[in-house]
Design an enzyme around this catalytic site. Structure first.
Site, mmCIF file in Angstrom:
data_model
loop_
_atom_site.group_PDB
_atom_site.id
_atom_site.type_symbol
_atom_site.label_atom_id
_atom_site.label_comp_id
_atom_site.label_asym_id
_atom_site.label_seq_id
_atom_site.Cartn_x
_atom_site.Cartn_y
_atom_site.Cartn_z
ATOM 1 N N CYS A 159 0.839 -1.207 0.000
ATOM 2 C CA CYS A 159 0.000 0.000 0.000
ATOM 3 C C CYS A 159 0.873 1.256 0.000
ATOM 4 O O CYS A 159 2.099 1.175 0.020
ATOM 5 C CB CYS A 159 -0.885 0.009 1.233
ATOM 6 S SG CYS A 159 0.109 -0.060 2.727
ATOM 7 N N CYS A 179 3.525 1.691 2.652
ATOM 8 C CA CYS A 179 4.806 0.993 2.429
ATOM 9 C C CYS A 179 5.756 1.920 1.678
ATOM 10 O O CYS A 179 6.957 1.982 1.960
ATOM 11 C CB CYS A 179 4.599 -0.272 1.588
ATOM 12 S SG CYS A 179 3.433 -1.429 2.268
ATOM 13 N N ASP A 228 55.124 -3.195 -41.311
ATOM 14 C CA ASP A 228 56.363 -3.100 -40.556
ATOM 15 C C ASP A 228 57.078 -4.441 -40.781
ATOM 16 O O ASP A 228 56.415 -5.475 -40.862
ATOM 17 C CB ASP A 228 56.029 -2.897 -39.074
ATOM 18 C CG ASP A 228 57.251 -3.059 -38.212
ATOM 19 O OD1 ASP A 228 58.211 -2.315 -38.448
ATOM 20 O OD2 ASP A 228 57.239 -3.928 -37.316
ATOM 21 N N ASP A 230 53.241 -4.278 -34.986
ATOM 22 C CA ASP A 230 53.008 -5.001 -33.733
ATOM 23 C C ASP A 230 53.707 -4.387 -32.525
ATOM 24 O O ASP A 230 53.355 -4.676 -31.391
ATOM 25 C CB ASP A 230 53.459 -6.455 -33.876
ATOM 26 C CG ASP A 230 54.971 -6.579 -33.888
ATOM 27 O OD1 ASP A 230 55.614 -5.669 -34.446
ATOM 28 O OD2 ASP A 230 55.492 -7.553 -33.331
ATOM 29 N N ASP A 254 55.427 1.073 -33.193
ATOM 30 C CA ASP A 254 54.515 1.168 -34.334
ATOM 31 C C ASP A 254 53.244 1.933 -33.974
ATOM 32 O O ASP A 254 52.493 2.336 -34.868
ATOM 33 C CB ASP A 254 54.090 -0.242 -34.811
ATOM 34 C CG ASP A 254 55.256 -1.026 -35.376
ATOM 35 O OD1 ASP A 254 56.148 -0.389 -35.964
ATOM 36 O OD2 ASP A 254 55.278 -2.257 -35.218
#
Lengths: 757, 120
Positions: free
Chosen positions: A9, A12, A425, A645, A649
């Site tokens: 209700c 609450c 590369d 990699d 790079d």
């Protein structure tokens, strides 16, 4: 937002709100009884969700804080349930619509049972379709109107309501229409069949859409559920979320490796294809890393968990793919812009259609005006435009992930199809990155590999014969011990193999792009390339012959000088990756220029380029110049991709239009890249470009279809063909076309799954 | 009489077009300033539709979809590379830590419903 359980209700609500507002750190709390939720604003530094949950439970209720973490299985089940419901509605509305059509359609009506020709029966059949099966259109329309927005549902709701209301009015007041010279004929078949066909389209569209996110579901499904952890000599099966870094895990043949880690003992062959796309199983032994969710094929081994939860490679891949699928491709901008205005414009066009047909149309003008404006509302399909790009991006990025090609975002996928130059590369990308010493040459000629026992006995001294191989290796390796360069590793390793004792080096200095220098005793020793020798003003005329020969064989040659005098040469060679030659050949066949960038001198670089079939070489490029070289290539107006990699790079990867990192590379490189090849396969560079081309072709076709469909068929629905051919579009055909339109777009995107990468 | 009908229909049509334009295309959303967290209800659109969040600070956006319309079952924050499914009646949190100021639109999966995040 918290789900609250146990409320009955309004009091609450007051109690919970009071409890929440009195919790330190909570600034605002609103509890809704109808939705059983609490919206809480709080400062995360002062209070967390757990404390908020406790505050609610202290006053006798339950706050659910984990409701958002439903598994994908649960979400999938919900979707399947929704689809089932939709299927029922489709069957219901099309069946009733067909019955009405039987009773009304010229020709068919002759064979129809008498009751189906009764308008009241038709109304009874049409009403549940309109208000039960079609309820979702009304609900969406009403909530959208509250926000002053309109969507597909708005068009369907207005269109079918107009047909249904008109029919009902004809049914209730036939005399009024007859008085106006209009035949009192209802159109319940239109309202019912349009709803049925649109729902049918939605059903197929929803099913097809489930397929677009299949790749992510597959990846999520790969995750192992448990791990066999070795604890105090015993093996215990633990749920995967309880595994922490440092735990020792045992994996037996045929089992899934639960998390990422490093093998402690044992060896095996591991199938990593599901994560990396690499089809051949990889042999692994002590010290090697293993990837979670891959399959252990043959042996048993124990390993140490190094990455768990969201840190594992699979979790990172899933995150990356999800991010890519959440991003928007630049090509989508136009569709987004049109979508924002589309529905209101269609409503305005429908109104204009009604007015034009009413004012200028043939008798019965009202009926023509009504049916044509309904056709305009029904045929317009903004969904196809909205689905054209994202569905293709989702399938494309998912397809890439399945093959070890991770695409960071939709923009990268879009740019990749325009790539005209690929810069590779050399070290670590085209080559394995593990160079080995092949030749040691004294200043006066090549020494044999056979070591002199006399020399070995004197290795601790610098009083070795100046031209011996050991002497050259001793000086070079002592110097390179402090360097992290891959060439340095090769020299140190060679010295270890030859059991050469190293000396202490002082004042060590690495000169990027040149080499290294330092003092051994009182001797100043330098090791590096031609540039370094020139800088140090060292005469190298004696070694020009062997130097040219070694470099011509593709070897990287370093020169060693001591106290201003050349001592010898060390040649190092890296192995070219297995997939490099084929990968480059495919790119060249695609008319993409391939460039190799390296710090090596021209002769060495040309030799390697020759082996690989590369035409253009950028040699003697210092690490910090790679970015500038990429920019120079871009200045020619070419779209440039950089494949690399290493840490050095990263700037070039970021500067390129598309940065492609090898999955074995450094985190910095992967972070800077737009595409990561976790399968380590150089052929995937061409595959990524190919995937991008295919995805873009699908998107363009989708957009062409979605735009073309609306641009052509909306005027037809308005009656543009009527003055010339007497053709009008029935709303029923309009709804069928509309349903087909979005299905065709999603299906076309799904065709990308069949593309060979 | 017939002409009068036409005049009435034409005038009503013109008015309806103007009203449609005004209603859908001339709306001005209210901007809600957010500091830490914000709850956005997804029901026929996004409430609040426009939020402003601080730059360089993490803001949590909680989406709660209460509208079963399929269109709204996904939210896409393209500039932040986020596409999230919004299961019905379930809170889904999105965390943003924008480093750039500006206006960043977001939408449903099909681009029909729109909202905006203003980073200040």
């Amino acid at each position: 937002m918290f789900q609250i359980k146990g409320m009955h209700c309004a009091s609450c609500v007051m109690v919970i709100e009071h409890a929440l507002k009195n919790t330190p750190g909570v600034s605002e709390a609103n509890v809704n009884l109808a939705t059983e939720t609490a919206a809480v604003s709080f400062d995360p530094k002062e209070v967390d969700e757990q404390k908020i949950s406790s505050a609610v439970s202290n006053v006798g209720y339950q706050a659910m804080i984990t409701e958002e973490n439903k598994t994908s299985d649960e979400t999938g089940n919900e979707k399947r349930k929704e689809l089932k419901k939709l299927k029922r509605k489709v069957f219901f509305s099309l069946s009733l619509g067909a019955l009405i059509l039987w009773g009304t359609f010229p020709g068919l009506t002759n064979f129809a049972p008498g009751f189906l020709k009764n308008f009241w029966v038709q109304f009874i059949l049409a009403a549940p379709v309109q208000f039960w099966a079609g309820f979702s259109f009304y609900r969406a329309t009403i909530s959208a109107l509250r926000h002053r927005t309109a969507n597909m549902d708005t068009l369907i709701a207005i269109g079918t309501s107009a047909a249904f209301s008109y029919s009902l009015a004809v049914l209730l007041f036939p005399m009024v229409f007859q008085g106006l010279g209009i035949e009192a004929m209802p159109y319940f078949d239109v309202s019912a069949l349009v709803i049925g066909l649109i729902l049918l389209g939605r059903y197929f569209e929803a099913r097809a859409k489930l397929g677009t996110s299949e790749a992510i579901k597959k990846l999520i499904g790969l995750q192992a559920k448990t791990a066999r952890v070795v604890k105090d000599g015993k093996e215990v099966d633990l749920p995967i979320d309880q595994v922490v870094v440092g735990m020792v895990i045992r994996v037996r043949p045929g089992e899934k490796i639960p998390v990422d880690g490093e093998i402690l003992g044992g060896e095996s062959s591991i199938d990593e294809s599901m994560v990396t796309g690499e089809s051949i199983p990889v042999d692994k032994t002590s010290g090697d890393t293993v990837i979670g969710s891959t399959i252990n094929k043959t042996g048993t081994f124990t390993y140490n968990a190094t990455k768990v939860g969201s840190e594992t490679m699979l979790a990172q891949i899933i995150k990356l793919v999800q991010e890519a699928q959440g991003s928007k491709a630049p090509i989508q901008r136009l569709a987004d812009l049109i979508s924002a205005y589309f529905v209101p414009v269609v409503i305005m066009l429908a109104i204009a259609t009604f007015v034009i047909w009413f004012d200028f149309g043939p008798t019965p003008a009202f009926l023509f005006a009504l049916l044509n404006s309904v056709a305009v509302l029904i045929i317009a399909c903004p969904c196809a435009m909205g689905l054209a790009t994202p569905t293709a991006i989702m399938v494309g990025t998912g397809k890439g992930a399945e093959h070890g090609i991770l695409i960071k975002d939709a923009a990268s996928l879009e740019t990749a199809h325009k790539i005209r130059t690929v810069v590779f590369d050399k070290t670590g990308t085209l080559t394995v990155g593990k160079p080995v010493v092949t030749d040691v040459v004294s200043a006066s000629g090549i020494l044999s590999d056979r070591r002199s026992s006399t020399l070995r006995s004197k290795t601790s001294s610098l009083r070795l014969k100046e031209e011996s191989k050991d002497y050259i290796l001793k000086l070079a390796a002592s110097l390179e011990k402090g360097s992290e360069h891959s060439l340095a590793e090769a020299i140190v390793q060679k010295a270890e193999e030859e059991k050469v004792k190293l000396e202490k080096v002082e004042k060590f200095k690495a000169i990027p792009g040149h080499g290294v220098e330092g003092f051994i005793g009182k001797q100043k020793v330098v090791l590096g390339n031609m540039r370094l020798m020139e800088k140090e003003k060292i005469d190298i005329s004696l070694t020009r012959g062997p130097l040219a020969r070694l470099e011509g064989e593709g070897k990287t040659v370093m020169m060693l000088a001591s106290d201003g005098k050349l001592v010898g040469l060390i040649a190092v060679m890296d192995t070219v990756k297995e997939t490099a030659r084929e990968g480059i050949e495919v790119l060249r066949k695609m008319k993409i220029e391939v460039v190799m960038i390296t710090g090596d001198n021209q002769r060495t670089a040309q030799a390697i380029a020759g082996q690989l079939g590369i035409d253009r070489v950028l040699a003697e490029v210092l690490p910090d110049q790679k970015e500038a070289e990429v920019r120079k290539l871009q200045q020619d107006g070419r779209v440039v991709a950089m494949v690399g990699d290493g840490i050095n790079d990263a700037p070039a990867l970021a500067a390129a239009d598309v940065g492609i990192a090898m999955g074995t590379g450094t985190d910095v490189a992967i972070e800077a890249a737009d595409i990561t090849l976790i399968n380590k396969d150089l052929r995937s560079v061409a595959a990524a470009v190919n995937l991008s081309k295919k995805t873009m072709r699908t998107i363009k076709l989708n957009l062409f279809w979605a735009f073309g469909y609306n641009v052509v068929l909306i005027p037809v629905a308005m009656g543009a063909l009527y003055p010339f051919f007497g053709l009008l579009l029935s709303p029923i055909f309009a709804s069928a076309a509309m349903a087909l339109s979005s299905i065709s777009v999603v299906s076309n995107s799904l065709l990308l799954k069949r593309v060979r990468v | 009489m017939e002409n009068l009908d036409k005049v009435i229909i034409t005038a009503s049509g013109a008015l309806a077009v103007v009203l449609t334009y005004w209603f859908f295309l001339m709306k001005r959303g209210r901007e809600v300033a957010v500091s830490n967290t914000v709850d956005i209800t997804v029901n026929g659109g996004y409430s609040p539709e426009i939020i402003s969040i601080p730059r360089g600070k993490t803001t949590k956006i909680n989406f709660l979809r209460t509208d079963p319309t399929d269109c709204l079952s996904e939210v896409v924050l393209g500039d932040f590379k986020i596409r999230k499914e919004l299961p019905l009646n379930q809170r889904v949190t999105v965390e943003l830590n924008p480093q750039k100021s500006g206006e960043f639109p977001y939408s449903c999966g099909m681009g029909m419903y729109h909202g905006k995040i203003v980073v200040k």
